[in-house]
Design a protein around this motif. Structure first.
Motif, PDB file in Angstrom:
ATOM      1  N   HIS A 157       0.829  -1.202   0.000  1.00  0.00           N
ATOM      2  CA  HIS A 157       0.000   0.000   0.000  1.00  0.00           C
ATOM      3  C   HIS A 157       0.869   1.260   0.000  1.00  0.00           C
ATOM      4  O   HIS A 157       0.597   2.225  -0.738  1.00  0.00           O
ATOM      5  N   ALA A 158       1.897   1.268   0.827  1.00  0.00           N
ATOM      6  CA  ALA A 158       2.737   2.461   0.940  1.00  0.00           C
ATOM      7  C   ALA A 158       3.450   2.754  -0.373  1.00  0.00           C
ATOM      8  O   ALA A 158       3.480   3.903  -0.835  1.00  0.00           O
ATOM      9  N   ASP A 159       4.028   1.742  -1.000  1.00  0.00           N
ATOM     10  CA  ASP A 159       4.708   1.964  -2.271  1.00  0.00           C
ATOM     11  C   ASP A 159       3.725   2.417  -3.348  1.00  0.00           C
ATOM     12  O   ASP A 159       4.048   3.261  -4.196  1.00  0.00           O
ATOM     13  N   TYR A 160       2.537   1.857  -3.329  1.00  0.00           N
ATOM     14  CA  TYR A 160       1.503   2.230  -4.296  1.00  0.00           C
ATOM     15  C   TYR A 160       1.098   3.690  -4.110  1.00  0.00           C
ATOM     16  O   TYR A 160       0.982   4.452  -5.078  1.00  0.00           O
ATOM     17  N   ASN A 165      -2.284  10.718   4.236  1.00  0.00           N
ATOM     18  CA  ASN A 165      -2.491  10.302   5.619  1.00  0.00           C
ATOM     19  C   ASN A 165      -2.252   8.801   5.750  1.00  0.00           C
ATOM     20  O   ASN A 165      -1.592   8.342   6.691  1.00  0.00           O
ATOM     21  N   GLY A 166      -2.777   8.001   4.814  1.00  0.00           N
ATOM     22  CA  GLY A 166      -2.536   6.564   4.841  1.00  0.00           C
ATOM     23  C   GLY A 166      -1.071   6.232   4.677  1.00  0.00           C
ATOM     24  O   GLY A 166      -0.526   5.361   5.372  1.00  0.00           O
ATOM     25  N   LEU A 167      -0.406   6.916   3.750  1.00  0.00           N
ATOM     26  CA  LEU A 167       1.021   6.681   3.538  1.00  0.00           C
ATOM     27  C   LEU A 167       1.822   7.007   4.789  1.00  0.00           C
ATOM     28  O   LEU A 167       2.730   6.253   5.184  1.00  0.00           O
ATOM     29  N   PHE A 168       1.494   8.115   5.423  1.00  0.00           N
ATOM     30  CA  PHE A 168       2.198   8.485   6.656  1.00  0.00           C
ATOM     31  C   PHE A 168       1.976   7.440   7.740  1.00  0.00           C
ATOM     32  O   PHE A 168       2.915   7.091   8.478  1.00  0.00           O
ATOM     33  N   VAL A 228       1.481   4.206   7.446  1.00  0.00           N
ATOM     34  CA  VAL A 228       2.318   3.026   7.220  1.00  0.00           C
ATOM     35  C   VAL A 228       3.771   3.348   7.548  1.00  0.00           C
ATOM     36  O   VAL A 228       4.477   2.544   8.172  1.00  0.00           O
ATOM     37  N   GLY A 229       4.230   4.531   7.157  1.00  0.00           N
ATOM     38  CA  GLY A 229       5.603   4.909   7.453  1.00  0.00           C
ATOM     39  C   GLY A 229       5.899   4.973   8.933  1.00  0.00           C
ATOM     40  O   GLY A 229       7.009   4.654   9.373  1.00  0.00           O
ATOM     41  N   VAL A 230       4.918   5.368   9.724  1.00  0.00           N
ATOM     42  CA  VAL A 230       5.110   5.429  11.178  1.00  0.00           C
ATOM     43  C   VAL A 230       4.960   4.053  11.814  1.00  0.00           C
ATOM     44  O   VAL A 230       5.750   3.669  12.695  1.00  0.00           O
ATOM     45  N   LEU A 231       3.963   3.294  11.379  1.00  0.00           N
ATOM     46  CA  LEU A 231       3.636   2.036  12.050  1.00  0.00           C
ATOM     47  C   LEU A 231       4.514   0.866  11.615  1.00  0.00           C
ATOM     48  O   LEU A 231       4.548  -0.165  12.301  1.00  0.00           O
ATOM     49  N   LEU A 232       5.218   1.011  10.507  1.00  0.00           N
ATOM     50  CA  LEU A 232       6.134  -0.048  10.061  1.00  0.00           C
ATOM     51  C   LEU A 232       7.540   0.530   9.875  1.00  0.00           C
ATOM     52  O   LEU A 232       8.084   0.554   8.759  1.00  0.00           O
ATOM     53  N   PRO A 233       8.167   0.996  10.959  1.00  0.00           N
ATOM     54  CA  PRO A 233       9.503   1.599  10.835  1.00  0.00           C
ATOM     55  C   PRO A 233      10.581   0.576  10.500  1.00  0.00           C
ATOM     56  O   PRO A 233      11.715   0.957  10.187  1.00  0.00           O
ATOM     57  N   GLU A 234      10.235  -0.705  10.557  1.00  0.00           N
ATOM     58  CA  GLU A 234      11.216  -1.753  10.257  1.00  0.00           C
ATOM     59  C   GLU A 234      11.603  -1.773   8.778  1.00  0.00           C
ATOM     60  O   GLU A 234      12.644  -2.341   8.417  1.00  0.00           O
ATOM     61  N   ARG A 237       7.251   8.371   5.212  1.00  0.00           N
ATOM     62  CA  ARG A 237       6.847   9.437   6.136  1.00  0.00           C
ATOM     63  C   ARG A 237       7.150  10.816   5.556  1.00  0.00           C
ATOM     64  O   ARG A 237       6.307  11.720   5.589  1.00  0.00           O
ATOM     65  N   GLU A 238       8.362  10.973   5.044  1.00  0.00           N
ATOM     66  CA  GLU A 238       8.784  12.289   4.565  1.00  0.00           C
ATOM     67  C   GLU A 238       7.977  12.724   3.343  1.00  0.00           C
ATOM     68  O   GLU A 238       7.580  13.893   3.229  1.00  0.00           O
ATOM     69  N   ALA A 239       7.715  11.795   2.422  1.00  0.00           N
ATOM     70  CA  ALA A 239       6.920  12.149   1.242  1.00  0.00           C
ATOM     71  C   ALA A 239       5.508  12.531   1.649  1.00  0.00           C
ATOM     72  O   ALA A 239       4.943  13.521   1.158  1.00  0.00           O
ATOM     73  N   ALA A 240       4.928  11.753   2.547  1.00  0.00           N
ATOM     74  CA  ALA A 240       3.550  12.012   2.964  1.00  0.00           C
ATOM     75  C   ALA A 240       3.420  13.365   3.634  1.00  0.00           C
ATOM     76  O   ALA A 240       2.522  14.163   3.298  1.00  0.00           O
TER      77      ALA A 240
END
Length: 732
Positions: A236-239, A255-258, A260-266, A274-277
């Motif tokens: 989802h994030a890459d899409y 908001n969705g992209l952000f 995923v960036g926060v909740l999957l920092p691995e 996160r930065e793009a969002a």
């Protein structure tokens, strides 16, 4: 294609996730090998995963990664998986109705229910099936794939502890991920898509994180299911990185992209997500919010969709100690202020364009939590129990072109909204100069609001000029659509004349002067229509005389560009379907037994005709109101329709007189009057005598210029007394 998405898909193909041309594609596209390639295995908390991958033991690596997700304490989410109540802490009679329907595979989308068999077809749409009783509505599939029902399953699981709800969630999750592989190369925004970018963003900012944390401790949530969910979230994030759109959609995507960036920092790419969002969101706070606080779609419901997504990223960042760009939060204040200034007396927002019910008190509570110095936000949120009332009543949004007139901030206040602005960036209706009126706790003159986003004639009616309180010319309706939508975004305030005083408020604007404005599909411009609205508040001395107001005088001036005879039709949509009609006076009075009422008293010009249309389907639909936003169904409504025909300038004048529940209408009649201005201006004057039930008489007068604007006035005076109010303004 976005490079991150390309790398992920190439890795998936290299790991054996690709399929031959004749084989149905399945998800997740990300293979196990691609997953571990995408993770930052140098993180200390992934040491067990790193060791298993190095040894080539994929099964152990997956188990270790699932164990890591289950045991980690950060990042934080708004649901604590360890806070699920035990038997003693659960509600005695939980409401599990929606979750129980999901167990039976019975789902409702856009108000239309469908029951699947053992297998859910995530691309199905009951409204497009042969013999369907519904008009085709592709929102059924799209909104079904937002997975809001997973929140119902989670709540039922927490409220009952019954694993059947967790098992159903896991089955639906794995079914969806398997049957819905992420699109390759381009975004799929088509009918039946499970991957519109708006749905992808919505899923990631709510239903999926809620389910992840809500079911995390369930034994039914297996490692395989958890890994599939994490893979799909990364996809989802890459899409979303690869396919940004514009408008309120972009706020949901970011908001969705952000999230995923926060909740999957691995994931190695999490910082990029996160930065793009957040950089996109920060830019959109400037690009799609006018200086007056209105979002460029000029649809109050979607204004708040955008606001919630801007705020959603802010709240998640705060929860996890992430610093946002300078000015991010400050720019949100004007969006909350828009809600306050536009608010109707019942603490809703005017349903302009494709809008719906908005709980402004709740919005103001959120606004006050972010801006505690805004005591006016607090006052609205608490219904006046705390804080201080807003420092003025009526308000002009100069870029949105929305005029708000109100007598006060109490729920019985008299209120008018006039939409005199641009067409808007999205969700537009043909409604320029339309009016909405409330008084004494009731909506009185209303907007058709919104309907299901389907292909029905009802949808066409609701967005057309016929669904609004406007004027048609020679049978042709307002028409502004058809231009690139960026042309409907203004850079400067729109031309509106306004003057707000303690005793009287005045505003005027025109239709037919802008190049985007015309009548009929060819956008003809035979006439310029100017609407003048005068709000008489009265003397403000606390007297209960009927003649003390409030009431409105509306003057519509039609100035043709030629010498031909034109036919004009002016409509007003009433909230109450039952009316009393006087053909002699051409007046209409609503007959509500439960709420306030309103009378419409026109100045009877030669040739003025009145017809009240209610529940008509042929030859054109008129006299209906939709049951609600996004759903099907209509109810009959009374629509007074005033008609005039003639060459040269034509004028409609009407007095709108509201009455408290159970009380008579204060105005009894409107008649011609001698204009206040004599001499050379007298021929251009419009004047009316307004008679009240207490015997008082007011005289309204204004002098028009050649364009239909106000050359002198308007003036409202009580006969035999001093002027109640005076306003002199240049032509709009």
């Amino acid at each position: 294609m976005n490079m991150c998405l390309a790398v992920a898909l190439v890795a998936a193909v290299a790991s054996g996730a690709a399929v031959s041309a004749g084989t149905p594609e399945v998800g997740p596209r990300m293979s196990d090998a691609a997953l571990f390639q995408a993770l930052d295995l140098n993180r200390p908390d992934l040491a067990a995963v790193r060791e298993a991958v190095a040894s080539g033991d994929m099964a152990r690596a997956k188990a270790a990664f699932a164990a890591h997700i289950r045991s980690r304490r950060e990042p934080r989410w708004f649901i604590d998986p360890d806070a699920r109540p035990n038997a003693s802490g659960r509600p005695a009679n939980p409401n599990t109705a929606e979750a129980d329907r999901a167990l039976r595979h019975e789902f409702t989308s856009v108000g239309i229910s469908h029951t699947f068999g053992p297998t859910i077809d995530w691309a199905y749409n009951p409204t497009t099936q042969p013999g369907s009783p519904y008009a085709a509505d592709h929102e059924w599939t799209w909104q079904f794939n937002r997975h809001g029902v997973w929140d119902a399953l989670r709540r039922a699981y927490w409220d009952t502890g019954d694993e059947k709800y967790a098992r159903e969630f896991v089955a639906e999750l794995q079914s969806w991920v398997h049957d819905s592989p992420v699109p390759v190369d381009k975004a799929d925004q088509a009918p039946y898509s499970r991957w519109r970018t708006i749905e992808a963003g919505i899923r990631m900012a709510g239903p999926w994180p809620n389910a992840l944390y809500g079911f995390l401790r369930s034994p039914s949530f297996t490692d395989d299911a958890l890994i599939d969910m994490v893979k799909s979230m990364a996809e989802h994030a890459d899409y979303l990185m690869a396919h940004p759109t514009t408008g309120n959609w972009l706020t949901m995507e970011c908001n969705g992209l952000f999230h995923v960036g926060v909740l999957l920092p691995e994931f190695k790419r999490s910082a990029q997500w996160r930065e793009a969002a957040i950089s996109r969101l920060r830019a959109e706070l400037e690009a799609q919010v006018y200086p007056d606080g209105a979002q460029i779609e000029l649809t109050p419901g979607y204004h708040n969709v955008a606001l919630h997504n801007f705020v959603g990223a802010l709240r998640l960042a705060r929860l996890n100690g992430i610093q946002l760009p300078a000015g991010y939060q400050d720019l949100l204040e004007r969006m909350y202020a828009y809600d306050m200034w536009a608010m109707t007396p019942d603490r809703d927002l005017p349903p302009l364009n494709d809008s719906w019910h908005v709980n402004v008190k709740a919005e103001m509570a959120d606004g006050f939590s972010l801006f505690p110095r805004r005591r006016d936000f607090q006052w609205v949120a608490t219904d006046g129990a705390e804080g201080t009332p807003p420092d003025h009543t009526s308000h002009l949004f100069p870029y949105a072109g929305q005029v708000i007139m109100r007598s006060g901030w109490d729920r019985d206040a008299a209120y008018l909204a006039m939409d005199a602005g641009p067409f808007g960036y999205g969700h537009q209706h043909e409604d320029k100069l339309s009016l909405i009126m409330h008084a004494f706790g009731s909506p009185l003159v209303v907007d058709a609001g919104s309907y299901a986003y389907d292909a029905s004639e009802w949808r066409k009616y609701v967005i057309s000029a016929r669904g609004h309180s406007v004027i048609s010319v020679d049978g042709l309706e307002e028409h502004r659509s058809g231009f690139p939508r960026q042309q409907y975004v203004v850079k400067e305030p729109v031309p509106i004349v306004h003057r707000f005083t303690n005793a009287m408020e005045y505003a005027a604007a025109s239709f037919g002067e802008d190049e985007h404005e015309g009548f009929g599909p060819d956008r003809l411009r035979p006439v310029v229509w100017t609407r003048h609205v005068v709000f008489v508040k009265g003397r403000q001395h606390g007297s209960a005389r009927p003649s003390d107001g409030p009431y409105w005088v509306v003057v519509d001036v039609l100035v043709p560009r030629d010498s031909a005879v034109h036919a004009y039709e002016s409509t007003f949509h009433l909230a109450c379907p039952d009316v009393a009609v006087s053909q002699q006076a051409r007046s209409v009075v609503t007959k509500s037994t439960a709420g306030a009422n309103i009378g419409i008293f026109p100045l009877v010009m030669p040739g003025l005709e009145l017809e009240v249309v209610k529940g008509r389907e042929k030859p054109t639909i008129q006299g209906w109101l939709p049951k609600g936003h996004g759903i099907t169904g209509v109810v009959p409504a009374a629509v007074p329709t005033f008609r005039l025909k003639g060459a040269g300038r034509q004028v409609f004048l009407y007095v709108f007189s509201p009455a408290r529940p159970g009380e008579p209408i204060p105005v009894t009649a409107v008649a011609p009057a001698e204009p206040a201005s004599q001499g050379p201006n007298a021929a251009d004057a419009v004047a009316a005598t307004i008679h009240f039930s207490d015997g008082a008489t007011h005289v309204f007068s204004m002098v028009l210029d050649e364009h239909g604007g106000a050359k002198e006035g308007p003036i409202v005076a009580e006969r035999g007394s001093e002027a109640l109010a005076r306003d002199v303004a240049p032509a709009p």
